[in-house]
Design an enzyme around this catalytic site. Structure first.
Site, PDB file in Angstrom:
ATOM      1  N   ALA A 153       0.194 -12.451   6.350  1.00 34.65           N
ATOM      2  CA  ALA A 153       1.289 -11.107   6.914  1.00 34.65           C
ATOM      3  C   ALA A 153       0.251 -10.081   6.949  1.00 34.65           C
ATOM      4  O   ALA A 153      -1.227 -10.167   6.474  1.00 34.65           O
ATOM      5  CB  ALA A 153       2.383 -11.425   7.287  1.00 34.65           C
ATOM      6  N   CYS A 154       1.092  -8.931   6.709  1.00 34.27           N
ATOM      7  CA  CYS A 154       0.527  -7.804   7.153  1.00 34.27           C
ATOM      8  C   CYS A 154       0.357  -7.609   5.842  1.00 34.27           C
ATOM      9  O   CYS A 154      -1.131  -6.652   5.493  1.00 34.27           O
ATOM     10  CB  CYS A 154       1.724  -6.283   6.962  1.00 34.27           C
ATOM     11  SG  CYS A 154       2.692  -6.439   8.042  1.00 34.27           S
ATOM     12  N   SER A 155       0.202  -8.765   4.578  1.00 32.95           N
ATOM     13  CA  SER A 155      -1.259  -8.017   2.853  1.00 32.95           C
ATOM     14  C   SER A 155      -1.443  -9.235   3.067  1.00 32.95           C
ATOM     15  O   SER A 155      -2.104  -9.310   1.727  1.00 32.95           O
ATOM     16  CB  SER A 155       0.646  -8.398   2.190  1.00 32.95           C
ATOM     17  OG  SER A 155       1.685  -7.487   1.658  1.00 32.95           O
ATOM     18  N   SER A 331      -2.282  -6.898   8.612  1.00 26.75           N
ATOM     19  CA  SER A 331      -3.123  -7.091   7.583  1.00 26.75           C
ATOM     20  C   SER A 331      -4.354  -5.607   7.158  1.00 26.75           C
ATOM     21  O   SER A 331      -4.694  -5.247   6.369  1.00 26.75           O
ATOM     22  CB  SER A 331      -3.921  -8.304   7.412  1.00 26.75           C
ATOM     23  OG  SER A 331      -5.214  -9.033   7.847  1.00 26.75           O
ATOM     24  N   PHE A 356       1.681  -4.275   2.658  1.00 29.69           N
ATOM     25  CA  PHE A 356       2.906  -4.579   2.670  1.00 29.69           C
ATOM     26  C   PHE A 356       3.893  -4.475   4.244  1.00 29.69           C
ATOM     27  O   PHE A 356       3.287  -4.878   4.940  1.00 29.69           O
ATOM     28  CB  PHE A 356       3.899  -3.772   2.031  1.00 29.69           C
ATOM     29  CG  PHE A 356       3.863  -2.417   2.209  1.00 29.69           C
ATOM     30  CD1 PHE A 356       4.711  -2.162   3.425  1.00 29.69           C
ATOM     31  CD2 PHE A 356       3.756  -0.953   1.805  1.00 29.69           C
ATOM     32  CE1 PHE A 356       4.634  -0.511   3.891  1.00 29.69           C
ATOM     33  CE2 PHE A 356       3.021  -0.182   2.602  1.00 29.69           C
ATOM     34  CZ  PHE A 356       4.139   0.085   3.508  1.00 29.69           C
TER      35      PHE A 356
END
Ligand code: COA
Length: 370
Positions: A153-155, A331, A356
Site C-alpha cells: 500500500a502507501c509504504s 506510495s 506509512f
C-alpha cells in the site's frame, strides 16, 4: 556488504488536474441526482440523503488543493463518478507500465537501461495479477536481470527501496529501479463525501546503485527500516475472489475504505516512534536531519510528525509538502517530495524519507548527500 546510493529519481505527472471546486461541483451534482432518484426511500427513512461536499472542508481537513488524474471527464461526470480507463489489448503497453517507464527514463537520466539488474514495481494497486507489471516495464525499458511486483500500500516505495537495497548490499544485484505507478483514481470511491477528495494519480521512480565509482551529486542510503502492524482501518476488498463489475457498483467495500479519524490517531504515534527508534539505532540526532520527506496524506498529520521528530515546529522547507498539488498519491507521495525538494542539499546533509499507510505499514530511509 556493499554500500547503496540513490542516483536518480523521476516523477511522471498526468496532464489533467481537478481542483477542489471542480471536484465539489461534480460531487454535489451527483448528490442532487442521487437524492432526486431516491426521494421516496429518503422520505421513508430507508436511505440517507447525500449531503453536499465543500471545498473549504477539504482544504482545511487535508491541505489538498487539487489532484492530477489520468481521466478527468469520467471522474467529473455526475452520472458516473469513475475514470474511463479503457482496457488495453494484451499486446499494448499497460497503463501502469507506460506511466512507470516515463518516470524511470527521467530517473535513468541517459544511463544505459541494460545496466539495471532489477525492476521492482511497488504500488498499492496493480491492474492485473500476472504477468507482473514490473516484467513488462523491464521489457519496455530494456533492463537486464529480473523484475517483480510488490504491494505494501502507501509504504510500497520505502519497502521497495529496502528490498532493492538489501540485494545491492548482499551483492546479488548492482542496481535497481523501484517504480511506483499509482492509479489511485481507479480505487477511490468518488461518490463518498468522506473520502472523495483524497487521492490523485502519478508515477515515481528511484534508481539505486552500488555506491562505487559514482559521480556526485547523489544520495548515500545510510539505513532502511520497515515495520507492519495489522489494522482494518484502511481496507479494499476488491480481489480475484470477488470481482464482477456489478458487484463493484453495489459493494462499497470493493473500493478504498478508511476510518480516517482512527487512522490519524493510531498511525501518528506509530510513525513518530518508528522514526525515533530508527534514528536512535543509527545514532542520528534531530539536529542532524536537514529534511524530512514524509508520506503525503494529510498536512496536519505531517505537521504533527515533523514536530515530534524534530522536537520543534519544522522551518519552512524543512518538511516539504506536495499534497496540496498532488493529493495523496499513496506510495509515490514521499518520493515526489524527495525528488522535487532535495537538489539543494549539500555534501554531508542528511535527510529522512518516510512513508506509512494501510497494513498498517511504515518504512523509513535515512539518506546523506554525497
Ligand atoms: N465536505 C464537507 N463536510 C465533510 C466532508 C466533505 N467532503 N467530509 C466529511 N465532512 C464532515 C463530516 O460529516 C463530519 O461532520 P460531523 O462533525 O457533523 O459529523 C466532519 O466533516 C468531520 O469529518 P471527519 O471525517 O471526522 O473529518 P476529519 O477531520 O477526520 O478529516 C480526513 C478527514 C480523511 C481528511 C482525515 O481524517 C485524515 O486525513 N485522516 C488520515 C487519513 C490517512 O492518512 N489515510 C491514509 C490513506 S492511505
Amino acid at each position: 556488504m556493499h554500500n547503496v546510493a540513490i542516483t536518480g529519481t523521476g516523477v511522471f505527472t498526468p496532464a489533467q488536474t481537478i481542483t477542489n471546486d471542480e471536484l465539489v461541483a461534480a460531487f454535489n451534482a451527483h448528490a442532487d441526482l442521487f437524492n432526486a432518484q431516491n426521494t421516496d426511500a429518503i422520505t421513508a427513512g430507508t436511505i440517507d440523503e447525500k449531503p453536499h461536499s465543500s471545498s473549504e472542508f477539504i482544504a482545511a481537513a487535508s491541505g489538498i488543493e487539487q489532484r492530477y488524474v489520468m481521466d478527468k471527464a469520467g471522474v467529473l461526470d455526475p452520472a458516473r463518478m469513475y475514470p474511463r480507463l479503457a482496457e488495453r489489448a494484451d499486446d499494448a503497453p499497460s497503463i501502469m507500465a507506460e506511466m512507470a517507464v516515463d518516470a524511470a527514463r527521467t530517473a535513468l537520466n541517459g544511463k544505459n537501461p541494460a545496466s539495471v539488474d532489477l525492476v521492482l514495481c511497488a504500488a498499492s494497486n496493480h491492474e492485473r495479477a500476472y504477468p507482473a507489471i514490473a516484467v513488462e516495464i523491464q521489457q519496455l525499458l530494456g533492463t537486464s536481470g529480473f523484475a517483480f511486483d510488490m504491494n505494501v500500500a502507501c509504504s510500497s516505495a520505502t519497502f521497495g527501496i529496502q528490498t532493492a537495497a538489501d540485494m545491492i548490499r548482499a551483492g546479488s544485484i548492482k542496481s535497481a529501479l523501484v517504480v511506483c505507478p499509482e492509479i489511485c483514481s481507479a480505487h477511490l470511491e468518488w461518490r463518498d463525501r468522506d473520502c472523495h477528495f483524497i487521492f490523485g494519480d502519478v508515477a515515481t521512480a528511484v534508481l539505486l546503485e552500488r555506491d562505487e565509482n559514482l559521480q556526485a551529486p547523489y544520495f548515500k542510503v545510510k539505513s532502511t527500516r520497515c515495520a507492519t502492524q495489522f489494522s482494518n482501518n484502511i481496507r479494499n476488498n476488491n480481489g480475484f475472489l470477488r470481482r464482477t463489475h456489478d458487484q463493484m457498483n453495489d459493494r462499497r467495500d470493493m473500493q478504498f475504505m478508511q476510518n480516517g479519524r482512527k487512522v490519524f490517531k493510531e498511525v501518528l504515534p506509530l510513525v513518530s516512534k518508528h522514526i525515533a527508534d530508527h534514528m536512535e539505532a543509527e545514532g542520528v540526532q534531530a539536529a542532524d536531519l536537514k529534511r524530512l520527506w514524509l508520506h503525503q496524506a494529510n498536512k496536519t498529520m505531517n505537521d504533527h510528525i515533523g514536530k515530534r521528530v524534530l522536537g520543534r515546529d519544522p522551518e519552512p522547507g524543512e518538511q516539504p509538502n506536495i499534497l496540496q498539488d498532488y493529493a495523496n498519491t499513496s506510495s509515490a507521495g514521499s518520493i515526489i517530495a524527495f525528488s522535487k525538494h532535495s537538489d539543494d542539499l549539500i555534501a554531508g546533509d542528511m535527510g529522512l524519507i518516510c512513508s506509512f499507510g494501510a497494513g498498517y505499514s511504515v518504512g523509513s530511509v535515512i539518506v546523506e548527500r554525497a
